[in-house]
Design a protein around this motif. Structure first.
Motif, PDB file in Angstrom:
ATOM      1  N   THR A 563     -17.823 -20.651 -22.030  1.00 23.18           N
ATOM      2  CA  THR A 563     -16.935 -19.509 -21.756  1.00 23.18           C
ATOM      3  C   THR A 563     -16.011 -19.253 -22.934  1.00 23.18           C
ATOM      4  O   THR A 563     -15.768 -18.096 -23.329  1.00 23.18           O
ATOM      5  N   LYS A 564     -15.491 -20.344 -23.518  1.00 22.33           N
ATOM      6  CA  LYS A 564     -14.597 -20.214 -24.673  1.00 22.33           C
ATOM      7  C   LYS A 564     -15.323 -19.577 -25.853  1.00 22.33           C
ATOM      8  O   LYS A 564     -14.784 -18.686 -26.542  1.00 22.33           O
ATOM      9  N   LYS A 565     -16.562 -20.017 -26.085  1.00 24.77           N
ATOM     10  CA  LYS A 565     -17.340 -19.429 -27.183  1.00 24.77           C
ATOM     11  C   LYS A 565     -17.645 -17.966 -26.917  1.00 24.77           C
ATOM     12  O   LYS A 565     -17.640 -17.132 -27.828  1.00 24.77           O
ATOM     13  N   TRP A 566     -17.929 -17.653 -25.689  1.00 24.30           N
ATOM     14  CA  TRP A 566     -18.234 -16.259 -25.336  1.00 24.30           C
ATOM     15  C   TRP A 566     -17.028 -15.352 -25.592  1.00 24.30           C
ATOM     16  O   TRP A 566     -17.174 -14.271 -26.132  1.00 24.30           O
ATOM     17  N   ARG A 567     -15.846 -15.813 -25.163  1.00 24.59           N
ATOM     18  CA  ARG A 567     -14.626 -15.014 -25.383  1.00 24.59           C
ATOM     19  C   ARG A 567     -14.329 -14.851 -26.874  1.00 24.59           C
ATOM     20  O   ARG A 567     -13.901 -13.771 -27.330  1.00 24.59           O
ATOM     21  N   TRP A 569     -16.505 -14.950 -29.258  1.00 25.47           N
ATOM     22  CA  TRP A 569     -17.505 -14.044 -29.822  1.00 25.47           C
ATOM     23  C   TRP A 569     -17.159 -12.583 -29.512  1.00 25.47           C
ATOM     24  O   TRP A 569     -17.288 -11.711 -30.356  1.00 25.47           O
ATOM     25  N   GLN A 570     -16.699 -12.351 -28.260  1.00 25.79           N
ATOM     26  CA  GLN A 570     -16.314 -10.986 -27.883  1.00 25.79           C
ATOM     27  C   GLN A 570     -15.106 -10.504 -28.688  1.00 25.79           C
ATOM     28  O   GLN A 570     -15.009  -9.329 -29.063  1.00 25.79           O
ATOM     29  N   LYS A 571     -14.183 -11.413 -28.969  1.00 25.83           N
ATOM     30  CA  LYS A 571     -12.963 -11.040 -29.709  1.00 25.83           C
ATOM     31  C   LYS A 571     -13.291 -10.636 -31.137  1.00 25.83           C
ATOM     32  O   LYS A 571     -12.646  -9.764 -31.726  1.00 25.83           O
ATOM     33  N   ASN A 572     -14.314 -11.282 -31.707  1.00 23.16           N
ATOM     34  CA  ASN A 572     -14.689 -10.996 -33.091  1.00 23.16           C
ATOM     35  C   ASN A 572     -15.562  -9.770 -33.230  1.00 23.16           C
ATOM     36  O   ASN A 572     -15.895  -9.366 -34.354  1.00 23.16           O
ATOM     37  N   GLN A 573     -15.964  -9.162 -32.144  1.00 22.96           N
ATOM     38  CA  GLN A 573     -16.806  -7.974 -32.231  1.00 22.96           C
ATOM     39  C   GLN A 573     -15.952  -6.781 -32.663  1.00 22.96           C
ATOM     40  O   GLN A 573     -14.830  -6.595 -32.179  1.00 22.96           O
ATOM     41  N   PRO A 574     -16.441  -5.894 -33.619  1.00 21.68           N
ATOM     42  CA  PRO A 574     -15.669  -4.712 -34.056  1.00 21.68           C
ATOM     43  C   PRO A 574     -15.537  -3.700 -32.934  1.00 21.68           C
ATOM     44  O   PRO A 574     -16.418  -3.577 -32.090  1.00 21.68           O
ATOM     45  N   ASP A 575     -14.395  -2.965 -32.970  1.00 25.25           N
ATOM     46  CA  ASP A 575     -14.149  -1.934 -31.943  1.00 25.25           C
ATOM     47  C   ASP A 575     -14.925  -0.686 -32.341  1.00 25.25           C
ATOM     48  O   ASP A 575     -14.589   0.003 -33.315  1.00 25.25           O
ATOM     49  N   THR A 576     -15.992  -0.386 -31.654  1.00 24.04           N
ATOM     50  CA  THR A 576     -16.873   0.752 -31.988  1.00 24.04           C
ATOM     51  C   THR A 576     -16.133   2.077 -31.889  1.00 24.04           C
ATOM     52  O   THR A 576     -16.449   3.029 -32.584  1.00 24.04           O
ATOM     53  N   ALA A 577     -15.094   2.137 -31.055  1.00 20.81           N
ATOM     54  CA  ALA A 577     -14.359   3.410 -30.895  1.00 20.81           C
ATOM     55  C   ALA A 577     -13.570   3.760 -32.153  1.00 20.81           C
ATOM     56  O   ALA A 577     -13.495   4.900 -32.586  1.00 20.81           O
ATOM     57  N   THR A 578     -12.957   2.781 -32.816  1.00 23.99           N
ATOM     58  CA  THR A 578     -12.151   3.051 -34.010  1.00 23.99           C
ATOM     59  C   THR A 578     -13.000   3.168 -35.252  1.00 23.99           C
ATOM     60  O   THR A 578     -12.587   3.740 -36.251  1.00 23.99           O
ATOM     61  N   GLU A 579     -14.216   2.591 -35.295  1.00 27.01           N
ATOM     62  CA  GLU A 579     -15.076   2.655 -36.463  1.00 27.01           C
ATOM     63  C   GLU A 579     -15.733   4.020 -36.610  1.00 27.01           C
ATOM     64  O   GLU A 579     -16.148   4.418 -37.683  1.00 27.01           O
ATOM     65  N   ASP A 580     -15.880   4.777 -35.525  1.00 30.55           N
ATOM     66  CA  ASP A 580     -16.541   6.101 -35.592  1.00 30.55           C
ATOM     67  C   ASP A 580     -15.685   7.077 -36.410  1.00 30.55           C
ATOM     68  O   ASP A 580     -14.472   7.173 -36.199  1.00 30.55           O
ATOM     69  N   PRO A 581     -16.236   7.899 -37.421  1.00 29.08           N
ATOM     70  CA  PRO A 581     -15.447   8.819 -38.261  1.00 29.08           C
ATOM     71  C   PRO A 581     -14.692   9.846 -37.460  1.00 29.08           C
ATOM     72  O   PRO A 581     -13.560  10.175 -37.776  1.00 29.08           O
ATOM     73  N   GLU A 582     -15.318  10.381 -36.435  1.00 32.47           N
ATOM     74  CA  GLU A 582     -14.644  11.397 -35.617  1.00 32.47           C
ATOM     75  C   GLU A 582     -13.423  10.796 -34.936  1.00 32.47           C
ATOM     76  O   GLU A 582     -12.382  11.440 -34.794  1.00 32.47           O
ATOM     77  N   ASN A 583     -13.601   9.536 -34.472  1.00 30.43           N
ATOM     78  CA  ASN A 583     -12.480   8.869 -33.814  1.00 30.43           C
ATOM     79  C   ASN A 583     -11.331   8.606 -34.792  1.00 30.43           C
ATOM     80  O   ASN A 583     -10.158   8.675 -34.438  1.00 30.43           O
TER      81      ASN A 583
END
Length: 589
Positions: A563-567, A569-583
């Protein structure tokens, strides 16, 4: 108050003493089993109410402990709950195996039909009272002879012994004349006296073998018969191996087996040849005729009879209950041919006869290597027959005897003994009930019937031993493996199946496990199989409990880290909403 009880039932304060007590009992039971055997431990410990109560309390403690942590949030609590529930399921499954499972021994033979009677643990006592009421109970007998339960059908179960023998004596009270005597045989060298009883009837009780000698009682019906017995007997020579009578057409020929062995005797156009004599006829494991010993226990003769057209071979036997066996080797059956074999049993050279005259006067006649003697015989008189230093004393004479059988405990080695159960009626009469033999107990003017027998279970199919194979290590006589080739006969489906069973390689049939248990090195026609069955849901329960425990332990130890590794891993994932140019443009605005 109720909350305190719940907290205690689910607490570690109850779990530790319970586990300590159960572990202590199991350690003690292991050593106790080596002394008294598995059966006693099963009955006294694992199937006892107090051990069942301990296991129930442990299951209750585990279940309450899991429930007290509800709601189960987090990996450790979920794993804790799964593990505890799995342990409760295992305890329930183990209790079901002990109390609902069936296990027993099945004796099978190559020379017997298929057997479906399994000998299971324990014995049965069935009692029918004078009122006709029948009560049956399963009884358990410990190695020290104590019995549980102590009362069945109004009878008190007093004792048990595996070393009982049946004794016979005669008492006055017969309705017809039946002379009987009690003789005492004493030897200074042996330092003991042995009493033996003889009676004219029933047949078989008038003669008793004492080593190479014989004791007899004879009632004579005339003075001529009495004088003949009191005079030294004349010994007539008898053919040692007996005689063959061949009836062919209108001729009878008497052939001495010993004198005519391997010789050809002609009767008209028939040739008779005695090929072999078997003093103790048997068939070996390959069904070939052999002689088991040189004693005349079961004499048989193989002979060949032939004429110009036919050759026949015959087996004839001294035992008249066995019919002659013959086969035509060539040609057709020889007509008007009959063959019979007669042999006299070996004559007893030493004897002691008690003779009862018509007026009830007693006489004796004794013969030994030292000669023959005879005379009158009175109560208390001792006669030396000439057998070493033996003296035979007439202890008792009963003119109108009736047979009385008794069962007593014997400590004499070499005697063939049998188990028996000692019971006591309400009036105080004690009676031994022999194993597997219904017995009538006379209780005053009433009769009680009791049967002490093995506990048997009838399985829904029969097992027949077709062959028993013993494999030995090369170059030695040591046994490497033994295998039972069996046939399973199912009367319901009217089908048969061939199977093989050997050590650690059982077979299954309709939920029944059939395994090799033991064998008899002295009788390779016999094999003992272990037959076991437990309901399918019981097996499923124990497996389910084991799976739950493994899953629960895995969740406890590995789920938090995963569970700790999963969390992480999720924390290190980039935020797809802020990476989009339109966003990004929208965010800047």
């Amino acid at each position: 108050m109720f909350d305190r009880i719940i907290r205690f039932l689910s607490s570690i304060k109850l779990a530790i003493p319970l586990l300590s007590a159960i572990i202590g009992v199991l350690i003690w039971a292991t050593f106790y089993e080596s002394e008294v055997g598995t059966t006693t431990v099963q009955q006294e410990i694992y199937k006892s109410p107090w051990f069942g109560a301990l296991m129930f309390l442990l299951a209750l403690n585990l279940g309450m402990s899991a429930l007290s942590r509800y709601p189960w949030r987090g990996a450790r609590k979920i794993g804790f709950a799964i593990t505890h529930i799995g342990l409760v399921v295992i305890i329930a499954g183990s209790a079901a195996v002990i109390h609902l499972g069936v296990e027993g021994m099945l004796l099978v033979r190559t020379d017997s039909d298929a057997n479906n009677q399994v000998r299971i643990e324990g014995d049965t006592l069935e009692v029918m009272t004078p009122d006709g009421n029948i009560e049956q109970a399963n009884i358990f007998i410990k190695d020290d002879g104590t019995i549980n339960p102590q009362y069945v059908g109004g009878l008190e179960l007093k004792a048990y012994s595996e070393d009982t023998v049946r004794t016979v004596n005669f008492v006055e009270g017969g309705k017809i004349a039946n002379p009987a005597v009690t003789l005492s045989l004493y030897s200074d060298r042996m330092g003991q006296a042995v009493e033996r009883s003889l009676a004219v009837a029933p047949k078989g009780y008038d003669t008793l073998a004492i080593g190479p000698a014989e004791l007899d009682i004879i009632k004579v019906n005339s003075d001529r018969e009495l004088k003949q017995l009191l005079n030294s007997p004349t010994e007539a020579k008898q053919p040692l191996w007996g005689e063959i009578t061949v009836n062919y057409g209108d001729r009878d020929e008497l052939i001495d087996v010993q004198q005519q062995l391997d010789k050809v005797i002609k009767i008209k156009d028939l040739q008779v040849k005695i090929i072999k004599f078997f003093p103790d006829f048997r068939l070996d494991e390959n069904n070939r005729p052999i002689s088991a010993s040189d004693r005349l226990n079961n004499p048989g003769v193989l002979l060949e009879l032939a004429n110009d057209e036919t050759v026949e071979r015959w087996f004839v036997f001294g035992n008249t209950a066995i019919a002659p066996i013959h086969a035509t080797i060539s040609g057709t059956t020889i007509d008007n041919l009959q063959v019979a074999y007669q042999i006299q049993p070996p004559q007893v050279t030493d004897f002691f006869k008690v003779i009862v005259a018509e007026d009830n006067q007693l006489y004796y006649a004794a013969k030994s290597s030292q000669g023959f003697k005879s005379g009158t015989y009175t109560i208390g008189e001792a006669v030396t027959p000439g057998w070493a230093d033996f003296q035979i004393t007439l202890q008792e004479y009963i003119p109108n005897a009736q047979l009385k059988r008794n069962i007593v405990i014997s400590n004499e080695p070499g005697l063939e003994s049998a188990p028996a159960l000692l019971v006591k009626t309400k009036t105080g009469k004690e009676t031994w009930i022999p194993w597997a033999e219904p017995t009538a107990i006379e209780d005053g003017d009433r009769e009680i019937y009791a049967a002490f027998s093995p506990k048997l279970l009838e399985i829904p199919f029969g097992v027949k031993l077709e062959d028993f194979i013993v494999d030995r290590n090369e170059g030695s006589e040591s046994v490497a493996m033994w295998t039972s080739k069996i046939r399973i006969d199912d009367a319901i489906t009217n089908q048969s199946q061939q199977r093989k069973v050997w050590m650690n390689h059982p077979t299954w049939y309709k939920g029944w496990k059939i395994a090799q248990a033991s064998w008899n090195p002295g009788d390779l026609k016999q094999s003992t199989l272990q037959v076991k069955r437990e309901p399918a849901w019981v097996t499923a329960t124990t497996w389910l409990g084991s799976i739950l425990v493994v899953m629960g332990i895995a969740v406890i130890f590995y789920a938090p880290a995963l569970t700790k590794k999963w969390r992480k891993w999720q924390k290190n994932q980039p935020d797809t909403a802020t990476e989009d140019p339109e966003n990004k443009e929208l965010a800047a605005t």
